[in-house]
Design a protein around this motif. Structure first.
Motif, PDB file in Angstrom:
ATOM      1  N   PHE A 226      37.531  31.562  46.880  1.00  0.00           N
ATOM      2  CA  PHE A 226      38.212  32.749  47.366  1.00  0.00           C
ATOM      3  C   PHE A 226      39.592  32.820  46.725  1.00  0.00           C
ATOM      4  O   PHE A 226      40.352  31.855  46.777  1.00  0.00           O
ATOM      5  N   LEU A 227      39.921  33.958  46.142  1.00  0.00           N
ATOM      6  CA  LEU A 227      41.220  34.177  45.531  1.00  0.00           C
ATOM      7  C   LEU A 227      41.881  35.342  46.247  1.00  0.00           C
ATOM      8  O   LEU A 227      41.313  36.438  46.321  1.00  0.00           O
ATOM      9  N   GLU A 228      43.064  35.112  46.787  1.00  0.00           N
ATOM     10  CA  GLU A 228      43.797  36.149  47.504  1.00  0.00           C
ATOM     11  C   GLU A 228      45.087  36.440  46.749  1.00  0.00           C
ATOM     12  O   GLU A 228      45.899  35.541  46.501  1.00  0.00           O
ATOM     13  N   LEU A 229      45.272  37.686  46.361  1.00  0.00           N
ATOM     14  CA  LEU A 229      46.481  38.127  45.676  1.00  0.00           C
ATOM     15  C   LEU A 229      47.155  39.171  46.561  1.00  0.00           C
ATOM     16  O   LEU A 229      46.537  40.164  46.927  1.00  0.00           O
ATOM     17  N   VAL A 230      48.432  38.952  46.878  1.00  0.00           N
ATOM     18  CA  VAL A 230      49.124  39.832  47.809  1.00  0.00           C
ATOM     19  C   VAL A 230      50.464  40.246  47.210  1.00  0.00           C
ATOM     20  O   VAL A 230      51.237  39.412  46.753  1.00  0.00           O
ATOM     21  N   LEU A 231      50.742  41.540  47.246  1.00  0.00           N
ATOM     22  CA  LEU A 231      52.048  42.078  46.883  1.00  0.00           C
ATOM     23  C   LEU A 231      52.630  42.691  48.142  1.00  0.00           C
ATOM     24  O   LEU A 231      52.059  43.617  48.713  1.00  0.00           O
ATOM     25  N   VAL A 232      53.765  42.174  48.579  1.00  0.00           N
ATOM     26  CA  VAL A 232      54.388  42.613  49.829  1.00  0.00           C
ATOM     27  C   VAL A 232      55.662  43.366  49.489  1.00  0.00           C
ATOM     28  O   VAL A 232      56.495  42.886  48.730  1.00  0.00           O
ATOM     29  N   THR A 233      55.793  44.546  50.073  1.00  0.00           N
ATOM     30  CA  THR A 233      57.011  45.341  49.885  1.00  0.00           C
ATOM     31  C   THR A 233      57.505  45.824  51.234  1.00  0.00           C
ATOM     32  O   THR A 233      56.749  45.917  52.196  1.00  0.00           O
ATOM     33  N   SER A 234      58.767  46.148  51.286  1.00  0.00           N
ATOM     34  CA  SER A 234      59.358  46.706  52.487  1.00  0.00           C
ATOM     35  C   SER A 234      59.731  48.147  52.190  1.00  0.00           C
ATOM     36  O   SER A 234      60.464  48.422  51.237  1.00  0.00           O
ATOM     37  N   LEU A 235      59.226  49.071  52.982  1.00  0.00           N
ATOM     38  CA  LEU A 235      59.497  50.487  52.732  1.00  0.00           C
ATOM     39  C   LEU A 235      60.832  50.923  53.299  1.00  0.00           C
ATOM     40  O   LEU A 235      61.399  51.911  52.869  1.00  0.00           O
ATOM     41  N   LYS A 236      61.325  50.215  54.278  1.00  0.00           N
ATOM     42  CA  LYS A 236      62.544  50.624  54.954  1.00  0.00           C
ATOM     43  C   LYS A 236      63.434  49.406  55.195  1.00  0.00           C
ATOM     44  O   LYS A 236      62.992  48.410  55.761  1.00  0.00           O
ATOM     45  N   LYS A 237      64.674  49.473  54.747  1.00  0.00           N
ATOM     46  CA  LYS A 237      65.609  48.391  55.011  1.00  0.00           C
ATOM     47  C   LYS A 237      66.185  48.547  56.402  1.00  0.00           C
ATOM     48  O   LYS A 237      66.551  49.617  56.821  1.00  0.00           O
ATOM     49  N   ASP A 238      66.245  47.427  57.123  1.00  0.00           N
ATOM     50  CA  ASP A 238      66.828  47.469  58.471  1.00  0.00           C
ATOM     51  C   ASP A 238      68.269  47.041  58.441  1.00  0.00           C
ATOM     52  O   ASP A 238      68.710  46.217  57.750  1.00  0.00           O
TER      53      ASP A 238
ATOM     54  N   ILE B 216      66.342  28.751  53.475  1.00  0.00           N
ATOM     55  CA  ILE B 216      66.636  30.123  53.893  1.00  0.00           C
ATOM     56  C   ILE B 216      67.179  30.940  52.716  1.00  0.00           C
ATOM     57  O   ILE B 216      66.829  32.100  52.534  1.00  0.00           O
ATOM     58  N   THR B 217      68.011  30.328  51.899  1.00  0.00           N
ATOM     59  CA  THR B 217      68.632  31.033  50.779  1.00  0.00           C
ATOM     60  C   THR B 217      67.614  31.430  49.717  1.00  0.00           C
ATOM     61  O   THR B 217      67.656  32.540  49.196  1.00  0.00           O
ATOM     62  N   PHE B 218      66.687  30.546  49.390  1.00  0.00           N
ATOM     63  CA  PHE B 218      65.752  30.800  48.304  1.00  0.00           C
ATOM     64  C   PHE B 218      64.348  31.161  48.767  1.00  0.00           C
ATOM     65  O   PHE B 218      63.403  31.096  47.992  1.00  0.00           O
ATOM     66  N   SER B 219      64.177  31.542  50.021  1.00  0.00           N
ATOM     67  CA  SER B 219      62.850  31.916  50.505  1.00  0.00           C
ATOM     68  C   SER B 219      62.433  33.252  49.893  1.00  0.00           C
ATOM     69  O   SER B 219      63.264  34.054  49.466  1.00  0.00           O
ATOM     70  N   GLN B 220      61.145  33.506  49.859  1.00  0.00           N
ATOM     71  CA  GLN B 220      60.625  34.726  49.251  1.00  0.00           C
ATOM     72  C   GLN B 220      60.792  35.938  50.151  1.00  0.00           C
ATOM     73  O   GLN B 220      60.802  37.058  49.673  1.00  0.00           O
ATOM     74  N   GLU B 221      60.873  35.759  51.417  1.00  0.00           N
ATOM     75  CA  GLU B 221      60.904  36.874  52.341  1.00  0.00           C
ATOM     76  C   GLU B 221      62.318  37.421  52.484  1.00  0.00           C
ATOM     77  O   GLU B 221      63.017  37.151  53.434  1.00  0.00           O
ATOM     78  N   LYS B 222      62.713  38.209  51.527  1.00  0.00           N
ATOM     79  CA  LYS B 222      64.004  38.878  51.559  1.00  0.00           C
ATOM     80  C   LYS B 222      63.760  40.334  51.933  1.00  0.00           C
ATOM     81  O   LYS B 222      62.848  40.969  51.421  1.00  0.00           O
ATOM     82  N   LEU B 223      64.570  40.858  52.807  1.00  0.00           N
ATOM     83  CA  LEU B 223      64.392  42.239  53.234  1.00  0.00           C
ATOM     84  C   LEU B 223      64.654  43.191  52.076  1.00  0.00           C
ATOM     85  O   LEU B 223      65.641  43.073  51.365  1.00  0.00           O
TER      86      LEU B 223
ATOM     87  N   ARG C  29      63.084  43.518  49.268  1.00  0.00           N
ATOM     88  CA  ARG C  29      62.662  43.071  47.947  1.00  0.00           C
ATOM     89  C   ARG C  29      61.182  42.743  47.964  1.00  0.00           C
ATOM     90  O   ARG C  29      60.722  41.999  48.816  1.00  0.00           O
ATOM     91  N   PRO C  30      60.411  43.292  47.022  1.00  0.00           N
ATOM     92  CA  PRO C  30      58.987  42.943  46.977  1.00  0.00           C
ATOM     93  C   PRO C  30      58.790  41.521  46.468  1.00  0.00           C
ATOM     94  O   PRO C  30      59.591  41.007  45.694  1.00  0.00           O
ATOM     95  N   PHE C  31      57.720  40.889  46.924  1.00  0.00           N
ATOM     96  CA  PHE C  31      57.376  39.570  46.406  1.00  0.00           C
ATOM     97  C   PHE C  31      55.856  39.451  46.332  1.00  0.00           C
ATOM     98  O   PHE C  31      55.124  40.208  46.946  1.00  0.00           O
ATOM     99  N   PHE C  32      55.409  38.508  45.540  1.00  0.00           N
ATOM    100  CA  PHE C  32      53.997  38.326  45.236  1.00  0.00           C
ATOM    101  C   PHE C  32      53.579  36.923  45.648  1.00  0.00           C
ATOM    102  O   PHE C  32      54.292  35.960  45.391  1.00  0.00           O
TER     103      PHE C  32
END
Length: 72
Positions: free
Chosen positions: A60-72, A16-23, A25-28
């Motif tokens: 197949f190569l999938e590249l994804v950049l995920v960002t959050s536009l609004k902090k909850d 949980i501490t080191f997961s990529q899905e932080k509100l 913060r963008p991650f790739f």
């Protein structure tokens, strides 16, 4: 038993501490997959160079950049 439960708890907290899905913060992420196909020129019992029976047919190569536009 106590040591096992403590180990599971420690691994869960670490995940949980080191997961990529932080509100906020963008991650790739990147993913590479392939599909297999049958070689139509393959002949059973023939010792000529006709290649293997199963060959990779697509990559197949999938590249994804995920960002959050609004902090909850």
């Amino acid at each position: 038993m106590k040591r096992t439960l403590l180990s599971i708890l420690a691994l869960t907290v670490f995940q949980i501490t080191f997961s990529q899905e932080k509100l906020g913060r963008p991650f790739f992420t990147a993913d590479l997959n392939f599909t297999l196909g049958i070689n139509e020129d393959y002949e059973i019992g023939n010792d000529d160079d006709n290649g293997p029976l199963i060959v990779p047919s697509a990559f197949f190569l999938e590249l994804v950049l995920v960002t959050s536009l609004k902090k909850d």
